[in-house]
Design a protein around this motif. Structure first.
Motif, mmCIF file in Angstrom:
data_model
loop_
_atom_site.group_PDB
_atom_site.id
_atom_site.type_symbol
_atom_site.label_atom_id
_atom_site.label_comp_id
_atom_site.label_asym_id
_atom_site.label_seq_id
_atom_site.Cartn_x
_atom_site.Cartn_y
_atom_site.Cartn_z
ATOM 1 N N SER A 277 0.759 -1.152 -0.068
ATOM 2 C CA SER A 277 -0.004 0.112 0.115
ATOM 3 C C SER A 277 0.857 1.089 -0.061
ATOM 4 N N ALA A 278 0.548 2.349 -0.836
ATOM 5 C CA ALA A 278 1.017 3.457 -0.630
ATOM 6 C C ALA A 278 0.315 4.310 0.379
ATOM 7 N N ASP A 279 0.963 4.435 1.447
ATOM 8 C CA ASP A 279 0.377 5.115 2.698
ATOM 9 C C ASP A 279 0.630 6.411 2.876
ATOM 10 N N ILE A 280 1.988 6.767 2.628
ATOM 11 C CA ILE A 280 2.489 8.430 3.046
ATOM 12 C C ILE A 280 3.277 8.743 1.807
ATOM 13 N N THR B 96 7.001 -0.405 6.503
ATOM 14 C CA THR B 96 7.317 -1.707 5.854
ATOM 15 C C THR B 96 8.266 -1.787 4.560
ATOM 16 N N ASP B 97 7.942 -0.650 3.824
ATOM 17 C CA ASP B 97 8.617 -0.435 2.683
ATOM 18 C C ASP B 97 8.621 0.880 2.300
ATOM 19 N N THR B 98 9.645 1.395 1.443
ATOM 20 C CA THR B 98 10.021 2.780 1.011
ATOM 21 C C THR B 98 10.472 2.356 -0.412
ATOM 22 N N ASP B 99 10.196 3.671 -1.414
ATOM 23 C CA ASP B 99 11.042 3.870 -2.482
ATOM 24 C C ASP B 99 10.986 5.528 -2.934
ATOM 25 N N SER B 100 12.250 5.765 -3.153
ATOM 26 C CA SER B 100 12.428 7.140 -3.521
ATOM 27 C C SER B 100 12.198 7.269 -5.192
ATOM 28 N N PHE B 101 11.964 8.339 -5.657
ATOM 29 C CA PHE B 101 11.746 8.582 -6.817
ATOM 30 C C PHE B 101 11.702 10.202 -7.143
ATOM 31 N N SER C 225 5.039 2.646 2.969
ATOM 32 C CA SER C 225 4.115 1.813 3.100
ATOM 33 C C SER C 225 4.107 1.364 4.393
ATOM 34 N N THR C 226 3.062 1.504 5.411
ATOM 35 C CA THR C 226 3.083 1.224 6.828
ATOM 36 C C THR C 226 2.420 -0.183 6.973
ATOM 37 N N GLY C 227 2.083 -0.871 6.208
ATOM 38 C CA GLY C 227 1.594 -2.323 6.427
ATOM 39 C C GLY C 227 0.184 -2.166 7.414
ATOM 40 N N ALA C 228 0.488 -2.964 8.390
ATOM 41 C CA ALA C 228 -0.789 -3.008 9.289
ATOM 42 C C ALA C 228 -0.978 -1.694 10.524
ATOM 43 N N THR C 229 0.253 -0.971 10.228
ATOM 44 C CA THR C 229 0.285 0.044 11.322
ATOM 45 C C THR C 229 -0.564 1.510 10.375
ATOM 46 N N ALA C 230 -1.346 2.058 11.187
ATOM 47 C CA ALA C 230 -1.991 3.198 10.710
ATOM 48 C C ALA C 230 -0.960 4.327 10.606
ATOM 49 N N PRO C 231 -1.156 4.856 9.280
ATOM 50 C CA PRO C 231 -0.183 5.871 8.896
ATOM 51 C C PRO C 231 0.120 6.928 9.865
ATOM 52 N N ARG C 232 -1.106 7.442 10.657
ATOM 53 C CA ARG C 232 -1.039 8.454 11.532
ATOM 54 C C ARG C 232 0.237 8.060 12.509
ATOM 55 N N GLU C 233 0.287 6.959 12.684
ATOM 56 C CA GLU C 233 1.080 6.429 14.022
ATOM 57 C C GLU C 233 2.558 6.884 13.663
ATOM 58 N N VAL C 234 2.965 7.013 12.506
ATOM 59 C CA VAL C 234 4.266 7.225 11.940
ATOM 60 C C VAL C 234 4.601 8.671 11.486
ATOM 61 N N ILE D 97 -0.536 12.134 4.374
ATOM 62 C CA ILE D 97 -1.038 10.681 4.294
ATOM 63 C C ILE D 97 -2.157 10.526 3.142
ATOM 64 N N LEU D 98 -1.910 9.621 2.404
ATOM 65 C CA LEU D 98 -2.512 9.435 1.174
ATOM 66 C C LEU D 98 -4.015 9.114 1.265
ATOM 67 N N GLY D 99 -4.541 8.564 2.695
ATOM 68 C CA GLY D 99 -5.686 8.175 2.769
ATOM 69 C C GLY D 99 -6.740 9.253 3.492
ATOM 70 N N VAL D 100 -6.455 10.408 3.760
ATOM 71 C CA VAL D 100 -7.266 11.569 4.039
ATOM 72 C C VAL D 100 -6.758 12.966 3.270
ATOM 73 N N ASP D 101 -7.661 13.822 3.599
ATOM 74 C CA ASP D 101 -7.706 15.224 2.790
ATOM 75 C C ASP D 101 -6.445 15.895 3.558
ATOM 76 N N LEU D 102 -6.055 16.891 3.015
ATOM 77 C CA LEU D 102 -4.846 17.744 3.308
ATOM 78 C C LEU D 102 -5.223 18.113 4.834
ATOM 79 N N LYS D 103 -4.116 18.269 5.561
ATOM 80 C CA LYS D 103 -4.307 18.518 6.851
ATOM 81 C C LYS D 103 -3.937 20.214 6.814
ATOM 82 N N ILE D 104 -4.720 20.684 7.617
ATOM 83 C CA ILE D 104 -4.631 22.247 7.931
ATOM 84 C C ILE D 104 -3.542 22.511 8.583
ATOM 85 N N GLY D 105 -2.742 23.598 7.698
ATOM 86 C CA GLY D 105 -1.463 23.950 8.280
ATOM 87 C C GLY D 105 -0.474 23.234 7.848
#
Length: 409
Positions: free
Chosen positions: A74-77, A100-105, A219-228, A244-252
């Motif tokens: 999953s692409a979480d962040i 769990t996984d990262t990729d630079s580009f 990718s954060t696997g089973a961990t909620a992205p907000r935790e990291v 965090i790709l699963g939510v709208d933009l964070k204010i500020g």
């Protein structure tokens, strides 16, 4: 930063160049795993080097990626910066508990009819794991990317591709062009909205003026992205954008916009901004101080625009006056130039946020209409380097935006 280079539409060395692979959407919210070209069906077999079955682009082909041997993730962040991300910081993020996984580009944007198109220059062998399973598993898609072609999200691709199968990477006539080799879902938010609309291989990064490795998928696997999230932001520093790709933009939350493909090469730095309550945009004051000016121009009077655009705007309006057409532009119906905002209904920056676009004669020139803008006025603005929204597939005839710098004459 807006950059631009000469037209580059390199020759494809295989007959399949005429047909793009299609990995499209089927039904509401589902993905289709079938792959087709205009000349064959099914996936070509994976090879270590380009074969006669895979089109390649002169000087921009990589070794063919091996068949996928690890599961898609999953692409979480998404982490982005205005310059290359620190390798030490990237390594620290990769070692975090919960990652769990990262990729630079490399990641940048170009604009098409005021709509930003986000594109990435990637290593196909590693980036593919962060795409939907159907895309990740389709070897032919990543062979096409490795060969030097572009893979485009089906929701975006058809409006970008010209009649020869190329995408122009910006509004400028001399922007680079890349051949479309495949249509496939790429990286999106949990809502389904695309985050990365197109990918090319990493050899294209320097050709297109991109910032090398200025982005990181996590990718954060089973961990909620907000935790990291907070820890990643601390590691990457205040100048990086962490989304965090699963939510709208964070204010500020600080965000960055790196734009390529325009002919105002090197004229603008990366724009930093934050989303504000109510859907507004606050642009970095230092950027505003450097680029935004309020000056007098013919017909419209005092305007606040990017200093890069003001000479062209003044020249266009002066010619309108000289040709006896001043009454065709209505100062009371001018809707501004530097107006930091998101495009309606999206979290994507409008070109007005850069101060390089303006809206005129608003009441009679609404979106989706032919409009009432005088066509001689339109021709004058085009002469002075402006693109007109009335030419777009979803018309916006009130809108003009700078897409090339024209020397005064």
């Amino acid at each position: 930063m807006i950059t631009g280079t000469g037209v580059r539409a390199r020759t494809l060395t295989a007959a399949l160049a005429a047909g793009a692979l299609l990995l499209g959407a089927a039904g509401c919210g589902t993905r289709q795993d079938d792959v087709e070209t205009s000349s064959q069906k099914g996936e070509p077999s994976a090879t270590a080097t380009p074969s006669s079955d895979v089109p390649t682009v002169d000087g921009l082909a990589m070794d063919m990626p091996p068949a996928l041997s690890q599961p898609a993730v999953s692409a979480d962040i998404l982490v982005t910066g205005s310059s290359s991300l620190s390798k030490d910081a990237v390594e620290k993020v990769a070692k975090l508990r919960g990652v769990t996984d990262t990729d630079s580009f490399s990641l940048a944007n170009f604009y098409d009819e005021e709509r930003p198109v986000s594109y990435a220059a990637v290593d196909p062998a590693t980036f593919r794991r962060f795409t939907p399973a159907g895309s990740a598993k389709t070897q032919a898609v990543w062979q096409r990317v490795a060969g030097g072609e572009m893979a485009v999200d089906p929701a975006v691709g058809k409006r970008l591709e010209d009649d020869k199968g190329y995408v122009r990477m910006g509004t400028a006539e001399d922007a680079d062009r890349v051949h479309v080799g495949a249509y496939a879902p790429l990286v999106a938010r949990a809502s389904g909205k695309s985050v990365i609309d197109a990918v090319v291989n990493e050899k294209w990064a320097s050709e297109l003026g991109m910032k090398k490795d200025n982005a990181l998928l996590v990718s954060t696997g089973a961990t909620a992205p907000r935790e990291v999230y907070s820890t990643i932001q601390k590691i990457m520093g205040k100048d990086a954008s962490v989304q965090i790709l699963g939510v709208d933009l964070k204010i500020g939350q600080q965000l960055t916009a790196v734009v390529t493909g325009g002919s105002v090469t090197g004229s603008l730095d990366t724009l930093r901004y934050t989303a504000t309550a109510g859907g507004g945009v606050r642009v970095d004051p230092a950027w505003v101080a450097k680029y935004i000016r309020t000056e007098e121009v013919p017909i419209l009077g005092r305007v606040t625009c990017n200093k890069v655009m003001l000479p062209e705007l003044r020249a266009a309006l002066t010619e309108v006056v000289q040709r006896g057409l001043a009454d065709k532009i209505h100062p009371g119906e001018y809707a501004g130039c530097f107006v930091p905002k998101f495009i309606a209904g999206t979290s994507q920056l409008s070109f007005h946020s850069f101060g390089t676009a303006l809206d005129m004669n608003v009441p009679g020139n609404q979106r989706g209409t032919v409009g009432e803008m005088d066509r001689t006025v339109v021709a004058i603005f085009k002469k002075w380097g402006f693109a007109w929204g009335g030419d777009w597939s979803y018309t916006d005839p009130m809108h003009f935006e700078l897409h090339k710098v024209v020397e005064a004459r």
